[in-house]
Write a protein that holds these residues in place. Structure first.
Motif, PDB file in Angstrom:
ATOM      1  N   MET A 143      -2.162   2.714  -1.353  1.00 32.12           N
ATOM      2  CA  MET A 143      -1.929   1.309  -1.039  1.00 32.12           C
ATOM      3  C   MET A 143      -2.508   0.892   0.312  1.00 32.12           C
ATOM      4  O   MET A 143      -2.888  -0.261   0.515  1.00 32.12           O
ATOM      5  N   PHE A 144      -2.562   1.849   1.247  1.00 34.49           N
ATOM      6  CA  PHE A 144      -3.007   1.519   2.608  1.00 34.49           C
ATOM      7  C   PHE A 144      -3.378   2.801   3.323  1.00 34.49           C
ATOM      8  O   PHE A 144      -2.764   3.847   3.124  1.00 34.49           O
ATOM      9  N   LEU A 184       1.480   5.578  -0.143  1.00 35.30           N
ATOM     10  CA  LEU A 184       1.289   5.943  -1.547  1.00 35.30           C
ATOM     11  C   LEU A 184       2.416   5.392  -2.398  1.00 35.30           C
ATOM     12  O   LEU A 184       3.586   5.402  -1.979  1.00 35.30           O
ATOM     13  N   LEU A 185       2.072   4.924  -3.592  1.00 35.51           N
ATOM     14  CA  LEU A 185       3.069   4.525  -4.576  1.00 35.51           C
ATOM     15  C   LEU A 185       3.141   5.623  -5.627  1.00 35.51           C
ATOM     16  O   LEU A 185       2.154   5.941  -6.297  1.00 35.51           O
ATOM     17  N   ILE A 186       4.337   6.205  -5.773  1.00 34.26           N
ATOM     18  CA  ILE A 186       4.540   7.367  -6.630  1.00 34.26           C
ATOM     19  C   ILE A 186       5.215   6.948  -7.928  1.00 34.26           C
ATOM     20  O   ILE A 186       6.281   6.316  -7.919  1.00 34.26           O
ATOM     21  N   ASN A 187       4.596   7.292  -9.059  1.00 36.19           N
ATOM     22  CA  ASN A 187       5.190   7.013 -10.376  1.00 36.19           C
ATOM     23  C   ASN A 187       5.619   5.563 -10.551  1.00 36.19           C
ATOM     24  O   ASN A 187       6.581   5.265 -11.256  1.00 36.19           O
ATOM     25  N   ILE A 222       5.935   5.621  -0.403  1.00 31.98           N
ATOM     26  CA  ILE A 222       6.123   6.533   0.726  1.00 31.98           C
ATOM     27  C   ILE A 222       5.017   6.328   1.748  1.00 31.98           C
ATOM     28  O   ILE A 222       3.915   5.897   1.421  1.00 31.98           O
ATOM     29  N   SER A 223       5.331   6.608   3.003  1.00 38.59           N
ATOM     30  CA  SER A 223       4.366   6.569   4.093  1.00 38.59           C
ATOM     31  C   SER A 223       4.138   7.997   4.566  1.00 38.59           C
ATOM     32  O   SER A 223       5.069   8.660   5.044  1.00 38.59           O
ATOM     33  N   TYR A 224       2.902   8.476   4.423  1.00 36.35           N
ATOM     34  CA  TYR A 224       2.561   9.854   4.762  1.00 36.35           C
ATOM     35  C   TYR A 224       1.800   9.865   6.077  1.00 36.35           C
ATOM     36  O   TYR A 224       0.744   9.245   6.202  1.00 36.35           O
ATOM     37  N   GLY A 250      -6.082   0.430  -9.935  1.00 37.79           N
ATOM     38  CA  GLY A 250      -5.960   0.722  -8.515  1.00 37.79           C
ATOM     39  C   GLY A 250      -5.175  -0.375  -7.821  1.00 37.79           C
ATOM     40  O   GLY A 250      -4.665  -1.309  -8.437  1.00 37.79           O
ATOM     41  N   SER A 251      -5.078  -0.287  -6.496  1.00 41.10           N
ATOM     42  CA  SER A 251      -4.257  -1.237  -5.738  1.00 41.10           C
ATOM     43  C   SER A 251      -5.047  -2.423  -5.217  1.00 41.10           C
ATOM     44  O   SER A 251      -4.470  -3.403  -4.753  1.00 41.10           O
ATOM     45  N   ARG A 252      -6.386  -2.348  -5.273  1.00 40.19           N
ATOM     46  CA  ARG A 252      -7.214  -3.411  -4.709  1.00 40.19           C
ATOM     47  C   ARG A 252      -6.949  -4.733  -5.419  1.00 40.19           C
ATOM     48  O   ARG A 252      -7.004  -4.828  -6.639  1.00 40.19           O
ATOM     49  N   GLY A 253      -6.638  -5.772  -4.641  1.00 37.73           N
ATOM     50  CA  GLY A 253      -6.320  -7.068  -5.218  1.00 37.73           C
ATOM     51  C   GLY A 253      -4.840  -7.280  -5.446  1.00 37.73           C
ATOM     52  O   GLY A 253      -4.417  -8.395  -5.772  1.00 37.73           O
TER      53      GLY A 253
END
Length: 495
Positions: free
Chosen positions: A430-431, A445-448, A453-455, A480-483
């Motif tokens: 996501m970022f 990250l977006l999990i499932n 979570i922020s890693y 994907g997360s783009r947009g």
């Protein structure tokens, strides 16, 4: 049910500290304000007049000298300026002045990113005239305090209700979609909705485009394009809408870039058109590159080589917009960038594919003047490679390797198989970047489709920051997360 996870933390020490003393108003002014900035970590380098008998600035001199007052206010963050608009009519006029807003933007070389907007469906959904989407605000720096992070006005937006639009409708002769965020760029949002008439000739598909500043709550509706409303097929028209705004170089204007196709010509020649809106002239024009063929930009000669590349907005960095295909092999490198100033489309180099494998690119994004790329090799889906692009486009530098095994085991990650038979885990990137100066690099990250979570890539640790109801997400594993994910940067920029 959606909800916040974690506790609020105390502000970091070492930040600039400001103290404000408000004097009693007199009969002529709404309020006379005396402001002094104290900084333990840095200095603005400015010399203000000081009373010999006092450690404070002269309130009279500040109140009567707009130049001094302006120089003081220019040193303050956006969140303080939004509060100070209510101090007096004079302060409101000064802070709202476009010239002041432009100067304030020019003082920064990079911008703090307090958080992200993530698109999701409203549940339960309301009537057709209610917004269809909402945008949870995800804090990036252990700080869930709305006022401290976003300027005293709470979360910048929850739904797009800044303009009245027709109710959404897919069944009538004229279809209307809901307003959504298409792209974010340095404090401004590009929002779109579609009106289409496909039941009779001439068929019309209209992209309505709005530029919105969620900090100042100002927006502008762009004029309709003179080039692309009447179409032969629903898939004709705009494929990608992107905003290009550089407040350092051009704080008073921006461009909107639309990429669209004519299906009749596309099937034979793989042709795309680029159309540019200039806020300076409030008008559209076709790029000198239009129409351009994707085939010379790729080693592949298959039609539609850039089709999935342009399904999302580009990434604005280094004065250019960048698009990248999700999958890449040595035989199919179909990623490009558009140099806005030169009005040229150029091939975007990609990392070499090892051992005739295939890249699955999870993310391309900009943060604090850096362009990042996250990908995995098809034969090794549990290892992420993280790259940063050189300013001269000479190549991608590998800066991190991330083994997902710990996360896979902790969350029992589901797998997904793509159309090219490569396997992947149910993870969205996501970022990537530093939310503020000197902070550690984070990978969100977006999990499932549930857990965000922020890693921390330096500490190799992670924390849970948000929980989603997977039924509300609008993104899919293939998209994907783009947009769907948009950076929020507080800004006074004019639209």
């Amino acid at each position: 049910m959606d909800g916040w996870l974690g506790e609020k933390v105390a502000p970091m020490s070492g930040r600039k500290q400001y103290s404000y003393a408000i004097l009693e108003p007199d009969g002529d002014d709404d309020m006379r304000v005396f402001t002094r900035m104290l900084s333990s970590s840095s200095s603005s380098g400015m010399n203000f007049p000081v009373d010999n008998n006092s450690s404070s600035l002269s309130a009279t001199k500040v109140a009567n000298n707009s130049d001094i007052l302006s120089q003081i206010l220019l040193c303050l963050p956006v969140k303080s300026l939004l509060i100070f608009k209510s101090v007096s009519k004079k302060w409101l006029f000064l802070i709202s002045d476009p010239y002041f807003a432009n100067n304030h933007s020019c003082r920064k070389t990079s911008f703090k990113i307090p958080g992200l907007f993530i698109e999701k469906l409203r549940r339960p959904s309301g009537p057709p005239d209610d917004p269809e989407f909402e945008f949870p605000f995800i804090f990036l720096n252990n700080d869930n305090d709305d006022d401290a992070t976003t300027g005293g006005g709470g979360v910048p937006l929850k739904t797009l209700d800044f303009v009245e639009v027709p109710p959404r409708n897919w069944e009538g002769p004229i279809a209307e979609t809901s307003l959504r965020i298409e792209h974010s760029c340095n404090g401004l949002l590009c929002c779109t909705r579609i009106t289409s008439q496909m039941a009779k000739e001439p068929r019309i598909v209209i992209h309505h485009i709005y530029i919105y500043n969620p900090t100042t709550k100002r927006y502008k509706a762009l004029p309709r394009s003179p080039f692309r409303d009447v179409v032969k097929d629903y898939w004709n028209g705009v494929k990608s809408v992107s905003l290009a705004f550089d407040p350092i170089k051009s704080p008073d204007h921006y461009q909107v870039i639309c990429i669209w196709v004519d299906i009749g010509k596309f099937e034979e020649h793989d042709l795309y058109y680029i159309e540019i809106y200039y806020s300076k002239t409030n008008s559209w024009r076709l790029s000198a590159e239009s129409p351009f063929s994707a085939r010379p930009l790729s080693s592949s000669r298959a039609p539609g080589v850039l089709w999935n590349c342009f399904l999302r907005p580009g990434v604005f960095w280094n004065g250019c917009l960048h698009w990248i295909s999700i999958f890449s092999t040595m035989e199919d490198e179909a990623s490009v960038y558009f140099d806005i100033e030169q009005d040229l489309v150029k091939p975007l180099p990609l990392p070499a594919v090892p051992n005739d494998d295939v890249w699955n690119f999870k993310y391309i994004g900009e943060c604090r003047n850096h362009l990042y790329l996250v990908g995995l090799i098809g034969s090794c889906p549990d290892n992420y490679s993280i790259f940063e692009m050189e300013k001269d486009y000479s190549g991608w530098n590998l800066i991190y390797k991330l083994d997902l095994e710990r996360i896979i085991n902790a969350y029992h990650l589901d797998t997904v198989t793509h159309y090219n038979n490569t396997m992947d885990y149910y993870v969205w990137v996501m970022f990537l970047g530093e939310a503020e100066e000197k902070s550690s690099t984070k990978l969100v990250l977006l999990i499932n489709a549930t857990q965000l979570i922020s890693y921390d890539l330096k500490e190799m640790s992670y924390r849970e920051i948000y929980h989603f109801d997977p039924k509300t997400l609008t993104m899919t594993p293939g998209s994907g997360s783009r947009g769907y994910v948009h950076q929020y940067i507080p800004s006074l920029a004019c639209v």
